[in-house]
Write a protein that holds these residues in place. Structure first.
Motif, PDB file in Angstrom:
ATOM      1  N   THR A   1       0.861  -1.091   0.062  1.00 47.68           N
ATOM      2  CA  THR A   1      -0.112  -0.052   0.005  1.00 47.68           C
ATOM      3  C   THR A   1       0.796   1.306  -0.033  1.00 47.68           C
ATOM      4  OG1 THR A   1      -0.218   0.253   2.442  1.00 47.68           O
ATOM      5  CG2 THR A   1      -1.834  -1.269   1.314  1.00 47.68           C
TER       6      THR A   1
ATOM      7  N   ARG B   1     -10.464   4.336   3.799  1.00 41.66           N
ATOM      8  CA  ARG B   1      -9.675   4.008   2.958  1.00 41.66           C
ATOM      9  C   ARG B   1      -9.085   4.808   1.774  1.00 41.66           C
ATOM     10  NH1 ARG B   1      -8.929  -1.439   3.065  1.00 41.66           N
ATOM     11  NH2 ARG B   1      -7.201  -1.004   1.708  1.00 41.66           N
TER      12      ARG B   1
ATOM     13  N   ASP C   1       2.726  -5.439  -4.561  1.00 40.98           N
ATOM     14  CA  ASP C   1       1.766  -4.627  -4.234  1.00 40.98           C
ATOM     15  C   ASP C   1       0.372  -4.994  -5.350  1.00 40.98           C
ATOM     16  OD1 ASP C   1       2.653  -4.084  -6.862  1.00 40.98           O
ATOM     17  OD2 ASP C   1       2.203  -1.884  -6.762  1.00 40.98           O
TER      18      ASP C   1
END
Ligand code: SF4
Length: 246
Positions: A162, A243, A227
């Motif tokens: 992330t 988020r 990722d």
């Protein structure tokens, strides 16, 4: 690998020369001073949209509401038509107005200068806070967007899932003197050469510094990316949701 200073200095020198950006060592604000309030609001508007849409909408918005008092005094219905092309404009209009109102009420109209204070404001997540520090105040920080996250993983200097993990790892491996110019150079590289799909490694000025580029040159498979996209619920991706706070 060479020592970190030599590695990052070489990388910055090559990207600066390639994109003719001038000397990255020049104190950032001397040449690029930006209004911290407008950096903050513009970065919130940029969530989940194209740069061109953000530029058009920001210019139009700031002609009418250039600072916290004026934006806090506007109604969402007055803001929405100005930012429509950035998407999610109902949500964004309420978010930026609430953000302006809190800057006014809690900080006397002046955008705070610390990460901790900035991230208490509506719509301000790690990336937006770091953008304000770097582009508004010239304070070392590392804003990590999709370009920085992707390129750092391809280079092999991080192995993260992330942008938040990438920022934390980059703060460990990049000497602080390189933090401010890192984002502008990698974003430019991500838009032009190290693109999300089909990176142009054959034209890349930092191919020798890149684990992916070296592997492809040698006919080996590039390092497996950490990722991998993860499924997110659509609701969690709306601007202002936890988020999506950037
Ligand atoms: S060598 Fe390829 S993968 Fe590595 S930074 Fe350059 S374009 Fe991106």
């Amino acid at each position: 690998m060479t020592d970190p200073r030599t590695y990052w200095e070489t990388l910055m020198d090559r990207l600066s020369a390639f994109y003719r950006t001038g000397d990255w060592r020049t104190p950032y604000l001397r040449e690029h001073a930006e209004d911290p309030f407008q950096v903050m609001i513009g970065t919130i508007l940029s969530q989940r949209t194209r740069d061109e849409a953000t530029d058009v909408a920001s210019a139009r918005l700031f002609r009418r509401y250039p600072d916290a008092p004026r934006l806090a005094g506007a109604r969402p219905a007055q803001i929405e038509p100005l930012i429509r092309e950035t998407g999610f404009y109902h949500t964004k209009a309420r978010l930026i107005r609430a953000c302006a109102a809190e800057v006014l009420a809690r900080f006397g109209g002046e955008v705070p200068k610390t990460y901790e204070e900035l991230t208490t404001l509506p719509g301000v997540g790690p990336k937006t806070a770091n953008c304000v520090l770097v582009f508004g105040y010239g304070i070392p920080a590392i804003p990590v967007d999709t370009h920085v996250h992707r390129i750092a993983n391809r280079l092999g200097v991080v192995r993260t899932r992330t942008p938040e993990e990438t920022e934390a790892r980059l703060r460990q491996v990049v000497p602080e003197e390189y933090w401010i110019p890192l984002n502008p150079l990698l974003v430019q590289h991500g838009q032009n050469v190290c693109r999300p799909i089909g990176p142009r490694c054959g034209e890349c000025p930092i191919v020798e510094l890149c684990a992916t580029g070296r592997a492809l040159r040698a006919g080996r498979a590039p390092p497996r990316a950490a990722d991998r996209p993860r499924r997110r619920r659509a609701a969690a991706r709306r601007p202002g949701s936890n988020r999506s706070r950037r």
